[in-house]
Design a protein around this motif. Structure first.
Motif, short mmCIF file in Angstrom:
data_model
loop_
_atom_site.label_atom_id
_atom_site.label_comp_id
_atom_site.label_asym_id
_atom_site.label_seq_id
_atom_site.Cartn_x
_atom_site.Cartn_y
_atom_site.Cartn_z
N PRO A 114 0.83 -1.20 0.00
CA PRO A 114 0.00 0.00 0.00
C PRO A 114 0.87 1.26 0.00
O PRO A 114 2.01 1.21 0.48
CB PRO A 114 -0.79 -0.12 1.31
CG PRO A 114 0.14 -0.87 2.22
CD PRO A 114 0.88 -1.84 1.35
N PRO A 115 0.36 2.39 -0.50
CA PRO A 115 1.17 3.61 -0.51
C PRO A 115 1.33 4.23 0.87
O PRO A 115 2.26 5.00 1.11
CB PRO A 115 0.38 4.53 -1.45
CG PRO A 115 -1.03 4.03 -1.36
CD PRO A 115 -0.94 2.55 -1.17
N GLU A 116 0.39 3.93 1.78
CA GLU A 116 0.47 4.40 3.16
C GLU A 116 -0.36 3.44 4.02
O GLU A 116 -1.31 2.82 3.54
CB GLU A 116 -0.05 5.83 3.30
CG GLU A 116 -1.48 6.02 2.85
CD GLU A 116 -1.93 7.45 2.94
OE1 GLU A 116 -2.99 7.70 3.55
OE2 GLU A 116 -1.22 8.31 2.39
N PHE A 117 0.01 3.32 5.30
CA PHE A 117 -0.73 2.43 6.17
C PHE A 117 -0.40 2.72 7.62
O PHE A 117 0.57 3.41 7.95
CB PHE A 117 -0.44 0.95 5.84
CG PHE A 117 0.99 0.55 6.04
CD1 PHE A 117 1.42 0.00 7.24
CD2 PHE A 117 1.93 0.71 5.03
CE1 PHE A 117 2.74 -0.38 7.42
CE2 PHE A 117 3.26 0.33 5.20
CZ PHE A 117 3.66 -0.21 6.41
N TYR A 118 -1.26 2.16 8.50
CA TYR A 118 -1.11 2.32 9.94
C TYR A 118 -0.64 1.00 10.52
O TYR A 118 -1.19 -0.06 10.22
CB TYR A 118 -2.45 2.74 10.56
CG TYR A 118 -2.40 2.99 12.04
CD1 TYR A 118 -1.89 4.19 12.54
CD2 TYR A 118 -2.87 2.05 12.95
CE1 TYR A 118 -1.85 4.44 13.90
CE2 TYR A 118 -2.83 2.29 14.31
CZ TYR A 118 -2.32 3.48 14.78
OH TYR A 118 -2.28 3.73 16.13
#
Length: 236
Positions: A131-135
Motif C-alpha cells: 500500500p502507498p500508506e498504512f497504519y
C-alpha cells in the motif's frame, strides 16, 4: 543695611513631580506586540520540550526492514563506450516492515523508493507501491510491494552500464541497491513525525530468458533473501 527678600518658592509646571508619565499609544502597542512575541516563543519552546520528553521516555525501537522476496525479469543492458548506456528491466520487491515497539504505533505517511546499481540510478521512482500508506500497530509486521517497470529502458552512464553488463554475462548474481525513503508518524499521546531511510542490498542470481527488447538477451531471476536492511534515522 536692608535685608534682601527671600526668592519666591519654585512652582512646578507639571501636575506633580511624583506623578508617573502616562505611556503613549505607540508605546502601549509596542509593549503588547513584544508580550505576544515573547509569549509565542515560550509556548513554542515548551511544546518542543514536552515532545522531546515524550520521545525520550517512549522512543520506539528502530523499524526493522527485511527483503522478503525479489523478482527480476527482462533485464537487458546496452553498453557503449562512447555514449550513455541503457538498461531495461522489471523488478518487484516485497519489503517487510516490522514495528518492534510495545508502546508506540507507527503511521507510514509516504513511501518512496529508487533502485541503484553502484552509484547509477536505474529506477528514480517505483512505478507502484502497495500500500502507498498504512497504519501499523505495536509489534506487528507489514509487507509493502514495490514495483519498478522500466521495460522501455532508462539511460545510465556508460561505465555503470558496462559494469552491469559484465555481471550479467558472468552468469552469477546481479547486485542492486534498493533505497526507500519513509516519512513516518509515531503516535503515543502525541505525534512525532520523522524521515527514515532504508537501504537494502539485493543479490539476484540471473539466467537467460530469451530475446529482450534491446540488443542482447534478457535475463531474470528471483530471490527470497530474508536479509535485513539498514535503517538510518536522522540525528537529533
Amino acid at each position: 543695611m536692608q535685608e534682601q527678600a527671600p526668592p519666591p518658592p519654585h512652582v512646578s509646571t507639571m501636575s506633580g513631580d511624583n506623578e508617573a508619565r502616562q505611556p503613549t499609544c505607540c508605546e502601549t502597542l509596542c509593549s503588547l506586540l513584544l508580550f505576544q512575541v515573547v509569549g509565542g516563543l515560550v509556548m513554542l519552546f515548551l511544546g518542543g520540550f514536552i515532545m522531546f520528553v515524550c520521545w525520550a521516555f517512549y522512543k520506539p525501537h528502530q523499524i526493522r526492514a527485511t527483503v522478503a522476496s525479489a523478482t527480476l525479469s527482462n533485464l537487458t543492458v546496452v553498453s557503449s563506450a562512447s555514449s550513455a548506456g541503457e538498461v531495461s528491466y522489471n523488478l518487484a520487491v516485497n519489503l517487510s516492515l516490522f514495528n518492534p515497539s510495545s508502546d508506540v504505533d507507527i503511521y507510514y505517511d509516504t513511501i518512496n523508493a529508487e533502485l541503484r546499481f553502484r552509484d547509477a540510478v536505474l529506477g528514480p521512482a517505483a512505478n507502484g507501491t502497495s500500500p502507498p500508506e498504512f497504519y501499523q500497530r505495536t509489534e506487528t509486521s507489514h509487507d509493502v510491494r514495490l514495483e519498478f517497470d522500466y521495460g522501455r529502458g532508462v539511460a545510465v552512464a556508460s561505465d555503470a552500464a558496462g559494469e552491469l553488463q559484465t555481471e550479467v554475462k558472468s552468469g552469477g548474481a546481479v547486485s542492486l541497491d534498493l533505497h526507500v525513503h519513509l516519512r513516518v508518524s509515531y503516535t503515543y499521546r502525541t505525534t512525532i513525525r520523522q524521515k527514515t531511510r532504508v537501504r537494502c542490498s539485493l543479490s539476484i542470481p540471473v539466467k537467460a530468458e530469451g530475446r529482450g527488447p534491446g540488443v542482447g538477451v534478457g535475463v531474470g531471476g528471483a530471490v527470497a533473501s530474508g536479509d535485513q536492511c539498514r535503517v538510518k534515522y536522522p540525528r537529533w
